[in-house]
Enzyme design. Structure first.
Site, PDB file in Angstrom:
ATOM      1  N   VAL A 177       1.967   2.734  -3.447  1.00 37.34           N
ATOM      2  CA  VAL A 177       0.999   3.567  -4.164  1.00 37.34           C
ATOM      3  C   VAL A 177       0.739   4.870  -3.416  1.00 37.34           C
ATOM      4  O   VAL A 177       0.624   5.932  -4.018  1.00 37.34           O
ATOM      5  CB  VAL A 177      -0.315   2.786  -4.384  1.00 37.34           C
ATOM      6  CG1 VAL A 177      -1.364   3.651  -5.046  1.00 37.34           C
ATOM      7  CG2 VAL A 177      -0.057   1.530  -5.201  1.00 37.34           C
ATOM      8  N   GLU A 178       0.657   4.794  -2.097  1.00 32.84           N
ATOM      9  CA  GLU A 178       0.336   5.972  -1.299  1.00 32.84           C
ATOM     10  C   GLU A 178       1.454   7.019  -1.310  1.00 32.84           C
ATOM     11  O   GLU A 178       1.186   8.201  -1.434  1.00 32.84           O
ATOM     12  CB  GLU A 178       0.037   5.572   0.156  1.00 32.84           C
ATOM     13  CG  GLU A 178      -1.258   4.818   0.346  1.00 32.84           C
ATOM     14  CD  GLU A 178      -2.489   5.689   0.141  1.00 32.84           C
ATOM     15  OE1 GLU A 178      -2.441   6.900   0.410  1.00 32.84           O
ATOM     16  OE2 GLU A 178      -3.519   5.146  -0.293  1.00 32.84           O
ATOM     17  N   SER A 179       2.704   6.572  -1.152  1.00 36.99           N
ATOM     18  CA  SER A 179       3.797   7.525  -0.945  1.00 36.99           C
ATOM     19  C   SER A 179       5.079   7.191  -1.699  1.00 36.99           C
ATOM     20  O   SER A 179       6.048   7.931  -1.580  1.00 36.99           O
ATOM     21  CB  SER A 179       4.144   7.574   0.542  1.00 36.99           C
ATOM     22  OG  SER A 179       4.704   6.325   0.937  1.00 36.99           O
ATOM     23  N   ASN A 203      -8.107   4.776   1.369  1.00 36.18           N
ATOM     24  CA  ASN A 203      -7.762   5.940   0.566  1.00 36.18           C
ATOM     25  C   ASN A 203      -8.806   7.043   0.646  1.00 36.18           C
ATOM     26  O   ASN A 203      -8.464   8.203   0.795  1.00 36.18           O
ATOM     27  CB  ASN A 203      -7.534   5.520  -0.884  1.00 36.18           C
ATOM     28  CG  ASN A 203      -6.913   6.633  -1.685  1.00 36.18           C
ATOM     29  OD1 ASN A 203      -7.624   7.458  -2.238  1.00 36.18           O
ATOM     30  ND2 ASN A 203      -5.598   6.676  -1.710  1.00 36.18           N
ATOM     31  N   VAL A 225       0.831  -1.209   0.000  1.00 31.46           N
ATOM     32  CA  VAL A 225       0.000   0.000   0.000  1.00 31.46           C
ATOM     33  C   VAL A 225       0.868   1.263   0.000  1.00 31.46           C
ATOM     34  O   VAL A 225       0.593   2.205  -0.741  1.00 31.46           O
ATOM     35  CB  VAL A 225      -1.020  -0.019   1.164  1.00 31.46           C
ATOM     36  CG1 VAL A 225      -1.673   1.342   1.367  1.00 31.46           C
ATOM     37  CG2 VAL A 225      -2.071  -1.102   0.923  1.00 31.46           C
TER      38      VAL A 225
END
Length: 153
Positions: free
Chosen positions: A59-61, A131, A56
């Site tokens: 994609v997030e950071s 998200n 995760v």
């Protein structure tokens, strides 16, 4: 995979994007993530979470501890201040544990388990709510009368 991903048109379009214009972002993120993934996987094993969730932050950071979004989500897991505090992180004017990969991973595990419970074991809805917020996903399921992530999206 720990979480089944269907091969539908939407997924295949994202695969093309990830292999195309986002390839440098993903390559750099995976290189940064190599130092964090063993710790994340250890925590997730201890918590009984699917190891796929360890990606995760890619994609997030892009696995950047210093990442700060337009909405002030911070750190590898991109926690908003309120969500961070609800999940046991300090986030005030003096200290911000959202940037601590170890502490933030523990908080992410707690939050992901909560979302998984809220959405009756559906990881696709839980991840959508990670998200966009659980309230938004709950409103969408009511509005459209389905809990099928792929129909909602």
């Amino acid at each position: 995979h720990d979480i089944p991903i269907p091969l539908n048109d939407r997924v295949l379009r994202f695969v093309e994007i990830f292999q195309g214009r986002l390839r440098p972002f993903l390559t750099e993120g995976l290189a940064r993530g190599a130092s964090y993934l063993p710790m994340i996987q250890t925590v997730f094993r201890e918590e009984g979470l699917p190891l796929d969730l360890g990606f995760v932050p890619l994609v997030e950071s892009g696995f950047k501890t210093t990442a700060l979004s337009r909405t002030n989500a911070r750190g590898v897991w991109q926690f908003m201040r309120g969500t961070a505090i609800e999940n046991g992180l300090a986030a005030d004017w003096y200290i911000d544990e959202r940037a601590d990969p170890g502490k933030a991973t523990r908080a992410a595990a707690k939050y992901l388990k909560t979302l998984h419970r809220i959405f009756d074991g559906d990881w696709h809805l839980a991840l959508a709510s990670y998200n966009g917020g659980p309230g938004r996903v709950q409103r969408a399921t009511k509005r459209f009368g389905t809990r099928d992530f792929w129909r909602l999206s």
